[in-house]
Design an enzyme around this catalytic site. Structure first.
Site, short mmCIF file in Angstrom:
data_model
loop_
_atom_site.label_atom_id
_atom_site.label_comp_id
_atom_site.label_asym_id
_atom_site.label_seq_id
_atom_site.Cartn_x
_atom_site.Cartn_y
_atom_site.Cartn_z
N LYS A 78 0.74 -1.41 0.08
CA LYS A 78 0.13 0.03 -0.04
C LYS A 78 0.91 1.20 -0.01
CE LYS A 78 -4.13 -1.86 2.10
NZ LYS A 78 -5.33 -1.55 3.32
N ASP A 116 -9.82 3.19 1.98
CA ASP A 116 -10.18 2.50 3.54
C ASP A 116 -10.83 3.66 4.19
OD1 ASP A 116 -9.12 -0.07 3.31
OD2 ASP A 116 -6.82 0.59 3.61
P1 NAP Z 1 0.23 -3.18 9.64
O1 NAP Z 1 0.47 -2.01 9.04
O2 NAP Z 1 1.03 -4.60 9.39
O3 NAP Z 1 0.31 -2.89 11.30
C1 NAP Z 1 -0.29 -3.80 12.24
C2 NAP Z 1 -0.43 -3.21 13.51
O4 NAP Z 1 -0.81 -4.24 14.45
C3 NAP Z 1 0.88 -2.49 14.25
O5 NAP Z 1 0.27 -1.28 14.82
C4 NAP Z 1 1.31 -3.53 14.87
O6 NAP Z 1 2.14 -3.18 16.10
C5 NAP Z 1 0.07 -4.23 15.70
N1 NAP Z 1 0.47 -5.58 16.08
C6 NAP Z 1 0.45 -6.67 15.14
N2 NAP Z 1 0.55 -7.66 16.17
C7 NAP Z 1 0.73 -7.10 17.40
C8 NAP Z 1 0.62 -7.96 18.87
N3 NAP Z 1 0.73 -9.10 18.74
N4 NAP Z 1 0.47 -7.20 19.60
C9 NAP Z 1 0.22 -5.91 19.76
N5 NAP Z 1 0.19 -5.18 18.43
C10 NAP Z 1 0.32 -6.01 17.51
O7 NAP Z 1 -1.29 -3.74 9.29
P2 NAP Z 1 -2.69 -2.71 8.74
O8 NAP Z 1 -2.49 -2.55 7.34
O9 NAP Z 1 -2.28 -1.40 9.62
O10 NAP Z 1 -3.78 -3.71 9.05
C11 NAP Z 1 -4.09 -3.86 10.56
C12 NAP Z 1 -5.40 -4.72 10.80
O11 NAP Z 1 -6.20 -3.97 10.48
C13 NAP Z 1 -5.54 -5.85 9.63
O12 NAP Z 1 -4.97 -6.77 10.17
C14 NAP Z 1 -6.99 -5.73 9.51
O13 NAP Z 1 -7.74 -6.52 10.29
C15 NAP Z 1 -7.62 -4.55 9.75
N6 NAP Z 1 -7.89 -3.88 8.64
C16 NAP Z 1 -9.34 -3.80 8.25
C17 NAP Z 1 -9.58 -3.25 7.17
C18 NAP Z 1 -11.29 -3.27 6.83
O14 NAP Z 1 -11.65 -2.88 6.02
N7 NAP Z 1 -11.84 -3.77 8.15
C19 NAP Z 1 -8.83 -2.52 6.40
C20 NAP Z 1 -7.78 -2.39 6.73
C21 NAP Z 1 -7.08 -3.06 7.91
P3 NAP Z 1 3.67 -2.78 16.00
O15 NAP Z 1 3.95 -1.32 15.38
O16 NAP Z 1 4.12 -2.96 17.23
O17 NAP Z 1 4.19 -3.87 15.16
#
Ligand code: NAP
Length: 294
Positions: A78, A116
């Site tokens: 992205k 998004d």
């Molecule tokens: P990303 O950029 O990889 O960010 C992941 C986030 O989760 C980071 O803040 C990370 O913290 C945190 N994290 C991961 N594992 C963790 C753990 N075990 N304990 C605490 N924090 C943890 O991913 P993203 O694109 O933001 O997406 C994240 C989630 O948002 C997706 O998996 C999805 O479920 C959701 N989402 C939903 C939609 C929708 O349309 N509903 C759209 C986009 C995303 P660190 O910085 O410390 O690694």
């Protein structure tokens, strides 16, 4: 023969869109968009395209060459896709990510968009969750979803605290969003300070990956931290549909909303950008629900 019949009618007029990511096998978008195309009687198809990071530029060139009408972009592309676009919308600039590309059929120019943020705001509105100036919001997480959600919240004048496992990343999100909303009240904090920041918050948004299937027995909200009274909890996670965080919030008497609506509305916005037709939102939601099951 049966499998051929399931493909439906594809001919020289069929328009192609798809999703570029790695992995993409888990994506609900093919079902969601193909159901919408079928319902609308559009001769369009949406296909998953597994693209590894070192192939992103080649893949984007390829889809232009193959006369695709557009693509969705998902993890991990992205942010990397931004400089590869011919132009980007304001939503991309403020959210720092591209999740939808529209390709102009005659020039082949790629326009990067971010649906998004609009998907999140549309689902809040659908649940009558109103944002207001000065409203206190906690955002858990500091990844791509946190930026899109944060941009939507900052636009409304909400006061946001980003809580993240890696606090430096939360600080980076604040710094990034401040470039677009310099007067916005935004802070970053570690999970150890969650209780103090949560007091008096009206909305809690989980954008972390915690609680996603198959780790459905995990929640980003620590058991010992009380939920703020009368807050709404919005979990962007949509698989499972009813996350542990939502269950914790409901047990505490709070309204809890899952992320399926955000997914559907971001998809609907992309559908409209590509086809210039009104998206059949309930058909798209039903297709996702069917794939997710109970
Ligand atoms: P990303 O950029 O990889 O960010 C992941 C986030 O989760 C980071 O803040 C990370 O913290 C945190 N994290 C991961 N594992 C963790 C753990 N075990 N304990 C605490 N924090 C943890 O991913 P993203 O694109 O933001 O997406 C994240 C989630 O948002 C997706 O998996 C999805 O479920 C959701 N989402 C939903 C939609 C929708 O349309 N509903 C759209 C986009 C995303 P660190 O910085 O410390 O690694």
């Amino acid at each position: 023969m049966d499998s051929l019949r399931n493909i439906g009618h594809i001919d020289g007029q069929t328009q192609l869109v798809g999703i570029i990511g790695s992995p993409v096998a888990h994506s609900l978008s093919p079902e969601m968009h193909n159901a919408a195309f079928a319902y609308m009687g559009l001769n369009w198809r949406y296909i998953p395209l597994l693209v590894r990071p070192d192939q992103l530029a080649a893949a984007l060139k390829g889809i232009v060459a193959l006369n695709f009408r557009g693509v969705n972009i998902t993890i991990p592309h992205k942010v990397a896709a931004i400089p590869l676009m011919d132009s980007v919308t304001e939503a991309v600039t403020v959210a720092g990510a591209v999740n939808t590309v529209r390709i102009d059929g005659s020039s082949g120019r790629m326009e990067g968009m971010n649906t998004d943020m609009t998907g999140f705001l549309a689902d809040l509105a659908a649940h009558k969750i109103h944002l207001s100036e000065g409203m206190r919001v906690i955002v858990l997480g500091a990844g791509g979803a946190a930026r899109a959600v944060g941009a939507g919240l900052a636009r409304s004048g909400a006061q946001i605290t980003f809580i993240n496992r890696t606090p430096e990343k939360a600080a980076q999100v604040v710094e990034f969003l401040k470039a677009s909303w310099s007067s916005a009240v935004m802070t970053a904090a570690p999970f150890s300070e969650l209780a103090a920041h949560a007091e008096g918050a009206s909305l809690i948004v989980n954008t972390t990956a915690v609680g996603i299937w198959p780790n459905a027995d995990e929640s980003p909200w620590p058991e010992h931290v009380p939920f703020p009274k009368n807050a709404v909890v919005y979990d962007t996670v949509y698989r499972p549909r009813h996350t542990l965080l939502m269950k914790q919030a409901e047990k505490a008497g709070l309204m809890a909303v899952g992320g399926l609506g955000m997914l559907v509305y971001q998809g609907a916005a992309a559908f409209e950008m590509w086809t210039r037709q009104k998206p059949p939102i309930e058909v798209m939601r039903a297709a996702c629900e069917q794939r997710l099951g109970d």
